[in-house]
Design a protein around this motif. Structure first.
Motif, mmCIF file in Angstrom:
data_model
loop_
_atom_site.group_PDB
_atom_site.id
_atom_site.type_symbol
_atom_site.label_atom_id
_atom_site.label_comp_id
_atom_site.label_asym_id
_atom_site.label_seq_id
_atom_site.Cartn_x
_atom_site.Cartn_y
_atom_site.Cartn_z
ATOM 1 N N MET A 90 -3.941 -6.024 9.589
ATOM 2 C CA MET A 90 -2.857 -5.936 8.607
ATOM 3 C C MET A 90 -3.361 -5.399 7.258
ATOM 4 O O MET A 90 -2.629 -4.686 6.575
ATOM 5 N N ALA A 91 -4.587 -5.731 6.886
ATOM 6 C CA ALA A 91 -5.136 -5.201 5.630
ATOM 7 C C ALA A 91 -5.272 -3.684 5.710
ATOM 8 O O ALA A 91 -4.949 -2.970 4.751
ATOM 9 N N SER A 92 -5.721 -3.198 6.856
ATOM 10 C CA SER A 92 -5.833 -1.753 7.051
ATOM 11 C C SER A 92 -4.455 -1.101 7.079
ATOM 12 O O SER A 92 -4.266 -0.002 6.552
ATOM 13 N N VAL A 93 -3.498 -1.776 7.689
ATOM 14 C CA VAL A 93 -2.121 -1.258 7.750
ATOM 15 C C VAL A 93 -1.535 -1.151 6.345
ATOM 16 O O VAL A 93 -0.943 -0.132 5.989
ATOM 17 N N ILE A 94 -1.712 -2.185 5.552
ATOM 18 C CA ILE A 94 -1.161 -2.181 4.188
ATOM 19 C C ILE A 94 -1.829 -1.100 3.338
ATOM 20 O O ILE A 94 -1.149 -0.357 2.619
ATOM 21 N N ALA A 95 -3.146 -0.981 3.450
ATOM 22 C CA ALA A 95 -3.853 0.056 2.682
ATOM 23 C C ALA A 95 -3.412 1.451 3.112
ATOM 24 O O ALA A 95 -3.170 2.322 2.260
ATOM 25 N N GLY A 96 -3.282 1.675 4.405
ATOM 26 C CA GLY A 96 -2.829 2.979 4.890
ATOM 27 C C GLY A 96 -1.407 3.284 4.480
ATOM 28 O O GLY A 96 -1.076 4.418 4.112
ATOM 29 N N PHE A 97 -0.547 2.274 4.530
ATOM 30 C CA PHE A 97 0.845 2.466 4.119
ATOM 31 C C PHE A 97 0.938 2.838 2.647
ATOM 32 O O PHE A 97 1.633 3.785 2.270
ATOM 33 N N LEU A 98 0.230 2.099 1.805
ATOM 34 C CA LEU A 98 0.267 2.384 0.367
ATOM 35 C C LEU A 98 -0.300 3.766 0.046
ATOM 36 O O LEU A 98 0.261 4.500 -0.773
ATOM 37 N N ALA A 99 -1.400 4.113 0.698
ATOM 38 C CA ALA A 99 -2.006 5.430 0.450
ATOM 39 C C ALA A 99 -1.092 6.556 0.915
ATOM 40 O O ALA A 99 -0.867 7.527 0.185
ATOM 41 N N ALA A 100 -0.558 6.450 2.131
ATOM 42 C CA ALA A 100 0.311 7.512 2.664
ATOM 43 C C ALA A 100 1.596 7.629 1.846
ATOM 44 O O ALA A 100 2.061 8.736 1.561
#
Length: 110
Positions: free
Chosen positions: A81-91
């Motif tokens: 989930m941490a990777s998902v949140i970081a990827g979502f915010l970056a994209a």
């Protein structure tokens, strides 16, 4: 859609991951066509800035997906989930920058 792609390593093996990825590709196509119809901005007219932002968004998404694969292999599914949140915010941030750059270019046409 980047967040869904990044989260696929957390899906159980019995769930068809290929179906999820195919659905994401189809959803992306429909969203791009809808965006073009609503705004009148064709996303194929990238300049250097928009192209670099688009490439950076893809690289960032793939990096976060790789991190998710590593976390899933290491037995840390909740940390995905941490990777998902970081990827979502970056994209999302990169997409907003690219869209504002394209809107600015269109509004400056006289």
């Amino acid at each position: 859609m980047a967040a869904l792609f990044i989260s696929t390593p957390a899906l159980p093996e019995s769930f068809n991951r290929g179906f999820v990825l195919t659905s994401l590709v189809m959803m992306s196509i429909f969203l791009v066509l809808g965006y073009q119809r609503v705004t009148g901005i064709k996303l194929l007219g990238f300049r250097l800035c928009e192209g670099a932002l688009f490439a950076l968004a893809i690289v960032t998404t793939l990096f976060c997906f790789s991190v998710s694969l590593g976390l899933a292999a290491g037995g840390f599914p909740w940390w995905i989930m941490a990777s998902v949140i970081a990827g979502f915010l970056a994209a999302t941030g990169l997409a907003l920058l690219g869209a504002s750059s394209m809107r600015g270019r269109v509004s400056n046409v006289d």
